[in-house]
Scaffold this motif. Sequence first.
Motif, PDB file in Angstrom:
ATOM      1  N   GLY A 285      42.463  31.839  44.375  1.00 42.31           N
ATOM      2  CA  GLY A 285      43.896  32.145  44.396  1.00 42.31           C
ATOM      3  C   GLY A 285      44.326  33.335  43.562  1.00 42.31           C
ATOM      4  N   GLU A 286      43.402  34.186  43.136  1.00 40.47           N
ATOM      5  CA  GLU A 286      43.748  35.357  42.315  1.00 40.47           C
ATOM      6  C   GLU A 286      44.071  36.545  43.237  1.00 40.47           C
ATOM      7  OE1 GLU A 286      41.301  36.168  38.863  1.00 40.47           O
ATOM      8  OE2 GLU A 286      40.285  34.247  39.142  1.00 40.47           O
ATOM      9  N   MET A 287      45.278  36.550  43.772  1.00 38.47           N
ATOM     10  CA  MET A 287      45.643  37.555  44.765  1.00 38.47           C
ATOM     11  C   MET A 287      45.740  38.956  44.164  1.00 38.47           C
ATOM     12  SD  MET A 287      45.686  35.824  47.478  1.00 38.47           S
ATOM     13  CE  MET A 287      46.362  37.007  48.622  1.00 38.47           C
ATOM     14  N   GLY A 288      46.214  39.069  42.940  1.00 38.46           N
ATOM     15  CA  GLY A 288      46.315  40.377  42.291  1.00 38.46           C
ATOM     16  C   GLY A 288      44.950  41.001  42.082  1.00 38.46           C
ATOM     17  N   TYR A 289      44.030  40.213  41.552  1.00 35.92           N
ATOM     18  CA  TYR A 289      42.672  40.708  41.313  1.00 35.92           C
ATOM     19  C   TYR A 289      41.956  40.997  42.637  1.00 35.92           C
ATOM     20  CZ  TYR A 289      37.916  40.902  39.452  1.00 35.92           C
ATOM     21  OH  TYR A 289      36.639  41.311  39.126  1.00 35.92           O
ATOM     22  N   ALA A 290      42.154  40.137  43.637  1.00 37.19           N
ATOM     23  CA  ALA A 290      41.539  40.354  44.948  1.00 37.19           C
ATOM     24  C   ALA A 290      42.063  41.642  45.592  1.00 37.19           C
ATOM     25  CB  ALA A 290      41.826  39.160  45.859  1.00 37.19           C
ATOM     26  N   SER A 291      43.333  41.953  45.413  1.00 32.72           N
ATOM     27  CA  SER A 291      43.895  43.198  45.953  1.00 32.72           C
ATOM     28  C   SER A 291      43.253  44.415  45.292  1.00 32.72           C
ATOM     29  CB  SER A 291      45.411  43.224  45.744  1.00 32.72           C
ATOM     30  OG  SER A 291      46.037  42.174  46.441  1.00 32.72           O
ATOM     31  N   ALA A 292      43.008  44.321  43.999  1.00 33.60           N
ATOM     32  CA  ALA A 292      42.326  45.418  43.293  1.00 33.60           C
ATOM     33  C   ALA A 292      40.910  45.606  43.842  1.00 33.60           C
ATOM     34  CB  ALA A 292      42.288  45.134  41.796  1.00 33.60           C
ATOM     35  N   ILE A 293      40.206  44.505  44.101  1.00 32.06           N
ATOM     36  CA  ILE A 293      38.863  44.583  44.700  1.00 32.06           C
ATOM     37  C   ILE A 293      38.939  45.253  46.066  1.00 32.06           C
ATOM     38  CG2 ILE A 293      36.939  43.226  45.619  1.00 32.06           C
ATOM     39  CD1 ILE A 293      37.537  41.132  43.473  1.00 32.06           C
TER      40      ILE A 293
END
Length: 318
Positions: A285-293
């Motif tokens: 559920g880490e959408m911010g970190y996933a977007s950076a990836i």
Amino acid sequence: MLTVKTPTENKDSKEKKVPKKFITKKTREKLDGWLFVAPFAISAIVFFIGPLIAAFILSFKEYGLLDQTSFLGAKSVGFDNYIRVFNDEVFGKALTNTFTYSLCVVPLQLVIALLLAMVVDSKIKAKAFFRAAYYIPTLTSAVAVSLIFLFIFKVDGVLNNFLNIFGIAPRNWFTEPKFALAAIVLMAVWSSVGMYMIIFLSGLQEIPQTLYEAAEIDGASKLQRFFKITLPLIKPTIFFNLVVSVIGTLQMFDQAYIISKGVGGPLNSTMTMVLYLYNKAFKEGEMGYASAIAFVIFAILFTLTIIQKRLFKEEEAN
């Protein structure tokens, strides 16, 4: 005194009575054009440009998948997500696995595809049958292909039974870190080589046969004709296949997800960049970190595409 209207005056009066059109023909054509473009433009904004901008904003925030607030109101963390990506050991392992997979799959795909294209382009019988046979695996879904290879590579599967004839001990290929990624490489090559074969075939068929005939009259061997005529004339096709293959392998997700049941095991040996992105976004559920990836992956793909394009341009110039 009587006045007689001349024909010219009658004509002018009639022209004045004709009302002017509110929309001119030129404006109408422009309006029709915008109406035709509107469905695509709206869908692109709603399903591509909008989510892209939202993901970019999200990459600078700390936002969870189940957070009640809007992502615009989420806590801003600056470049922390991007710094975390480059310090993440699991992402580093996923990056290594993905590039290893790409370096193995891309050359095998292109070489085998070109050889198959030359075979089905030659004067052999049953060309249509061989073209269909080589292309059919491409039409098979990734899930079906993965299940087939799970059956082939399991402990009591077809491969181990065949190797047992030569006294080689059976092993579970997909559960051993040394062999899991190699088995996925074989699966990917088998399932996708047909698509690149068809593209190479179209490039080969564009080469005039008169060039080969002239070279043969001059005494050129088949190998010389291949390196002096075939390869130079299908360079655009090679470049297209290379770019598509590189992008496809660096975005590999479905095979790794199915084979490893979504965990990238054993010991992260089948973890890829996109699989790690998926796990961070939808499992943790880490959408911010996933977007950076996601934007780091985009930057890698964009850079590699530009490098390939420039290398091919330099070769054409020489």
